[in-house]
Design a protein around this motif. Structure first.
Motif, PDB file in Angstrom:
ATOM      1  N   SER A  99      24.147  -9.836 -14.124  1.00  0.00           N
ATOM      2  CA  SER A  99      23.191 -11.475 -14.303  1.00  0.00           C
ATOM      3  C   SER A  99      22.163 -11.238 -15.668  1.00  0.00           C
ATOM      4  CB  SER A  99      22.732 -12.342 -13.386  1.00  0.00           C
ATOM      5  OG  SER A  99      24.263 -12.250 -12.689  1.00  0.00           O
ATOM      6  N   GLU A 104      21.440 -14.915 -17.598  1.00  0.00           N
ATOM      7  CA  GLU A 104      21.308 -15.767 -17.305  1.00  0.00           C
ATOM      8  C   GLU A 104      20.355 -14.858 -15.643  1.00  0.00           C
ATOM      9  OE1 GLU A 104      24.995 -16.236 -15.342  1.00  0.00           O
ATOM     10  OE2 GLU A 104      25.333 -18.514 -16.428  1.00  0.00           O
ATOM     11  N   TYR A 107      19.894 -15.629 -11.851  1.00  0.00           N
ATOM     12  CA  TYR A 107      21.095 -15.797 -10.672  1.00  0.00           C
ATOM     13  C   TYR A 107      20.911 -13.587 -10.855  1.00  0.00           C
ATOM     14  CZ  TYR A 107      22.777 -19.925 -10.670  1.00  0.00           C
ATOM     15  OH  TYR A 107      22.721 -21.116 -11.549  1.00  0.00           O
TER      16      TYR A 107
END
Length: 347
Positions: A99, A104, A107
């Motif tokens: 992630s 990201e 996450y």
């Protein structure tokens, strides 16, 4: 270490109160930010009151932070003294998992480090933006474009990215019909952003009392969900429904409003479980999903998008001594649409 002025919760039941806190010494890749404004998010209230589980006290909330860099570590390359910057809901992550490598970090498979109430890399508990200063790793600091005033930019660091990310991911665009459930701190940003993306926006609210605001903010349609004919009239209409409310709703009724292949995405986070009938999904190949904030890259993209389209939060600026009153007003839905603390009033 740096001493900062702050407003903190000392328990789940006591009012927030002034206190001083210690900020860590700057590391090689850290920046020191003089906070100018901090937004009040409903998540702050949930956290300090223990709605989402036990908290560690004293706790300084706040993850909608806008300010100015006043000092940088010797190896900082992304920010300079004097830069206008923001900090959102996280201040670190493992940076190594799949992630994180995708950008990201929200996450992170090992768990991102929240801006407050999380264990920091030095083992202390992170303290948030209801304070005069904060020290943050440069990779988790974003640039606030000059076109955005700092006060209206602060709520973008949570309310803005929380709504931008799912709208972006599920493709809000010209030709798409998007419904926003609730016109509060999150909902009003969702309306602005979805409209700027070119979608046809509808607000679904309990009553019509904010209809004028919804249309002014960019919605083309506004319906009261307390009227049962709303669900009959709009059945099978929307490509995307963004649910921004942190309360019990009839999911099955709202799922009936989706078109084939439509998605309903929850960004509001009620403390109680929601009930879902699977046959609300199977006919029509519908999706029920959740979304958090965005990663650092997407947060910067959101800020640049908002600057380009002249989008800021609708705010009421308050002094620090009004924080507890503001909490009660948030719970009573008595704000249009985000409280922002002037942190100059902390000292």
């Amino acid at each position: 270490m740096l001493t900062a002025h702050a407003y903190a919760a000392t328990s789940a039941t006591e009012p927030l109160a002034p206190m001083t806190i210690q900020r860590r010494e700057l590391g090689a890749h850290d920046v020191l930010i003089e906070i100018k404004y901090a937004g009040i998010c409903h998540s702050d209230i949930h956290t300090v009151r223990g709605d989402w589980g036990p908290a560690s006290y004293p706790l300084v909330p706040g993850h909608e932070i806008a300010g100015v860099v006043t000092e940088i570590g010797p190896q900082v390359t992304k920010h300079a003294v004097g830069d206008r910057v923001g900090v959102g809901c996280m201040v670190n992550s493992c940076r190594e998992c799949a992630s994180c490598r995708r950008g990201e970090e929200q996450y992170c498979l090992k768990g991102m480090t929240g801006t407050y109430g999380a264990v920091d890399r030095d083992g202390t508990i992170t303290q948030g933006g209801y304070s005069s200063h904060v020290v943050v790793a440069e990779d988790f600091v974003v640039t606030i474009p000059d076109a955005l005033e700092l006060d209206v930019a602060a709520p973008l660091l949570c309310a803005g990215i929380t709504t931008y990310s799912p709208l972006n991911h599920w493709g809000a665009a010209p030709g798409k019909k998007v419904a926003v459930v609730g016109l509060g701190g999150l909902g009003h940003m969702a309306v602005k952003i979805a409209a700027a993306m070119g979608a046809e926006v509808t607000v679904l609210s309990q009553s019509l009392k904010k209809q004028e605001d919804g249309l002014r903010l960019g919605a083309e349609h506004y319906y009261a969900t307390s009227d049962p004919t709303t669900f009959e009239q709009l059945a099978g209409t929307f490509d995307l429904i963004l649910n921004t409310v942190s309360a019990q709703i009839d999911l099955n009724a709202y799922l009936s409003l989706l078109a084939v292949d439509g998605a309903m995405v929850n960004v509001g986070a009620p403390a109680e479980p929601l009930s879902l009938q699977v046959f609300s999904l199977i006919p029509g190949r519908k999706t029920f999903a959740g979304s958090m904030i965005g990663g650092i890259r997407e947060t910067q993209e959101m800020l640049d998008f908002c600057a380009e389209h002249g989008i800021g939060a609708e705010i009421e600026v308050i002094p620090a001594e009004k924080i507890n009153d503001a909490y009660e007003r948030v719970l009573a839905s008595d704000v249009r649409y985000r409280f922002v603390i002037d942190t100059a009033t902390l000292s």
